[in-house]
Design an enzyme around this catalytic site. Sequence first.
Site, mmCIF file in Angstrom:
data_model
loop_
_atom_site.group_PDB
_atom_site.id
_atom_site.type_symbol
_atom_site.label_atom_id
_atom_site.label_comp_id
_atom_site.label_asym_id
_atom_site.label_seq_id
_atom_site.Cartn_x
_atom_site.Cartn_y
_atom_site.Cartn_z
ATOM 1 N N ASN A 269 5.206 11.960 -4.004
ATOM 2 C CA ASN A 269 4.040 12.588 -4.663
ATOM 3 C C ASN A 269 3.051 13.076 -3.578
ATOM 4 O O ASN A 269 3.279 12.834 -2.388
ATOM 5 C CB ASN A 269 3.407 11.551 -5.594
ATOM 6 C CG ASN A 269 2.735 10.447 -4.796
ATOM 7 O OD1 ASN A 269 3.208 10.080 -3.726
ATOM 8 N ND2 ASN A 269 1.641 9.935 -5.293
ATOM 9 N N CYS A 271 0.188 12.196 -2.182
ATOM 10 C CA CYS A 271 -0.411 11.383 -1.087
ATOM 11 C C CYS A 271 0.605 10.491 -0.391
ATOM 12 O O CYS A 271 0.247 9.671 0.469
ATOM 13 C CB CYS A 271 -1.587 10.599 -1.638
ATOM 14 S SG CYS A 271 -2.832 11.675 -2.381
ATOM 15 N N GLU A 273 2.647 8.012 -1.320
ATOM 16 C CA GLU A 273 2.927 6.605 -1.634
ATOM 17 C C GLU A 273 4.056 6.413 -2.635
ATOM 18 O O GLU A 273 4.510 5.280 -2.830
ATOM 19 C CB GLU A 273 1.654 5.902 -2.131
ATOM 20 C CG GLU A 273 1.158 6.288 -3.527
ATOM 21 C CD GLU A 273 0.286 7.549 -3.536
ATOM 22 O OE1 GLU A 273 0.314 8.289 -2.544
ATOM 23 O OE2 GLU A 273 -0.387 7.794 -4.551
HETATM 24 N N1 UDP Z 1 -3.764 12.948 -7.480
HETATM 25 C C1 UDP Z 1 -3.850 14.279 -7.874
HETATM 26 N N2 UDP Z 1 -5.019 14.971 -7.715
HETATM 27 C C2 UDP Z 1 -6.128 14.393 -7.172
HETATM 28 C C3 UDP Z 1 -6.057 13.049 -6.768
HETATM 29 C C4 UDP Z 1 -4.863 12.353 -6.938
HETATM 30 O O1 UDP Z 1 -2.872 14.836 -8.350
HETATM 31 O O2 UDP Z 1 -7.180 15.067 -7.055
HETATM 32 C C5 UDP Z 1 -2.502 12.178 -7.659
HETATM 33 C C6 UDP Z 1 -1.617 12.203 -6.446
HETATM 34 O O3 UDP Z 1 -0.262 12.110 -6.852
HETATM 35 C C7 UDP Z 1 -2.019 10.942 -5.716
HETATM 36 C C8 UDP Z 1 -2.168 10.007 -6.887
HETATM 37 O O4 UDP Z 1 -2.782 10.819 -7.895
HETATM 38 O O5 UDP Z 1 -1.033 10.559 -4.811
HETATM 39 C C9 UDP Z 1 -2.983 8.781 -6.655
HETATM 40 O O6 UDP Z 1 -4.211 9.129 -6.038
HETATM 41 P P1 UDP Z 1 -5.473 8.184 -6.144
HETATM 42 O O7 UDP Z 1 -5.013 6.773 -6.073
HETATM 43 O O8 UDP Z 1 -6.498 8.644 -5.147
HETATM 44 O O9 UDP Z 1 -5.994 8.507 -7.627
HETATM 45 P P2 UDP Z 1 -7.044 7.776 -8.590
HETATM 46 O O10 UDP Z 1 -6.242 7.084 -9.640
HETATM 47 O O11 UDP Z 1 -7.929 6.883 -7.785
HETATM 48 O O12 UDP Z 1 -7.819 8.922 -9.189
#
Ligand code: UDP
Length: 571
Positions: A269, A271, A273
């Site tokens: 994905n 980022c 992970e």
């Molecule tokens: N992600 C996305 N757009 C964003 C931020 C995150 O598509 O602006 C997706 C992406 O796959 C990333 C995953 O959400 O790897 C997890 O990111 P994060 O943990 O920062 O998201 P949160 O759940 O805190 O919003």
Amino acid sequence: MEINQNARTVLERRYLIRNSQGQTMETVEQLFERVANAIAQPDEKFHPDADPTKTAKEFLEVLTSLDFLPNSPTLMNAGRPLGQLSACFVLPVDDSMEDIFESIKNAALIHKSGGGTGFSFSRLRPKGSTVNTTGGVASGPVSFMRVFNMATEAVKQGGTRRGANMGILRVDHPDILEFIDCKKVNTEITNFNISVGITEAFMEAVERGEEYPLIDPSTNRVTGTLNAREVFDKIVDSAWRNGEPGIIFLDRLNRDNVVPSQGEIESTNPCGEQPLLPYEACNLGSINLTRMVKETVDGRFEMDWDHLGRTVATAVHFLDNVIEANRYPLAIIDQVTRSTRKIGLGVMGWADALLMLGLPYGSPESIQLAHEVMEFINQKGHEASERLAEERGAFPLFEESTLKDGSPLRNATITTIAPTGTLSIIAGCSSGVEPVFAYVFIRNIMDGTEMIEVNPILKRELTRRGLYSDDLMRRIAKEGTIAHMDDIPEDIRRVFLSAHDISPEAHIRMQAAFQDHTDNAVSKTVNFPHDATREDVAQVYRLAYRLGCKGVTIYRDGSRDSQVLNIGKVS
Ligand code: UDP
């Protein structure tokens, strides 16, 4: 419910339901009730006498206490008509015009619903090869990435959040040199993170200083060779210049591919992970480790293993239910995702938890504890998934998985460490397993007043010792680190380290410690000071490879024109 003002602002701006006039239609508390109720519902499918109300109460408790939060799309969309709950998707990009544009369409649908997409462009024929139907010349992976990028840009306007992409190219693709440079001009391909897919054969060729073959994926023919060390140096140089490309270790990812019968893992994905198969989605969730530390009678802090164990069990139940409640954007994603039922439980607030425990981030004790904490979560997570398998059945591909000789599991993977960009703001803790970037931020509000935001754990410690003052906070904001401030006691300075006080090697050792006990991968950026050399970067890459990390992302301070977080700059 106790949440800070920043968290309320984020939730109100982006997560609460609004009517057509833009007015919010729910409170923060109602948001968590909506999510808990919607995600408890699937219990009924598995138990005729299930009591979703009881489960909803248990879910509501972990959410409102900020012990655990699911990824943003679940908070935004659960219990709502859109109902798309996953953050992570990987889509295939096959070597035909139909397939490429099909993938662009599918990515747009996913972005609209708040998900991020990863693609491997390695199957596309190289630039300059022939197009059979027209006799024309193929434009190659990088030119198509620009089209994907523009589609993402357009969807940005109407979607729930900014679409994010990962673009991967294998190091043995003939267009690899163009790919490594494709983000040099910072205004292009802005909606992508890019990573080079590194193979073990390549790393061995780097060590020996040998040539390695480039292969055209459409013919499987060798088109030429490159010197591995030169390509490695070029990747390092580019990352040193502006943080990209990152690298992912493809063979390492595929050693943990539990259903190799379904094909190879080619991408993660956005980022990094979450490695996934084509058309696979995964929903993530993170436990707030600051909530898993308890104060002892003599005023010290220690890990609350009981609380952590219970939270893991509830979280796994929650995330498995998310798969049931989810409305996937495409039928094929629904089918592929349900066949493995991957979930990604991780942590946030790790650096803050270390501050509470009095352990400097990156010290041998902190790395040892990282092992213990993640091993415990992974173990309890697998036990919870086994219990779910007894009630609900193992994931459908269990018998053809590499796990088939062990106890049946409900989920093919259980653990992932996400960046928690927004979740950590909602929970008011440090993000993922990253160190604290800065302890004090000063924001100038429009009416000319300033708002001082201080890391709550530093604030508590300084206040307890009678050292807290606004003046001191302004100085910390300006300096970016307290490591050299003589008027702060040494024992505080030793523990309250910022990202730049921690050596790149300690960053990667922390990542490796978490990776050792994580089914999927770990989101982590290794911070380098501005004066780090290319060789410093190369050493971290080699160390990450040796320690079994699945990828590396680095960032050298000040190496991009605009960076999200600035130390020493008052915003
Ligand atoms: N992600 C996305 N757009 C964003 C931020 C995150 O598509 O602006 C997706 C992406 O796959 C990333 C995953 O959400 O790897 C997890 O990111 P994060 O943990 O920062 O998201 P949160 O759940 O805190 O919003």
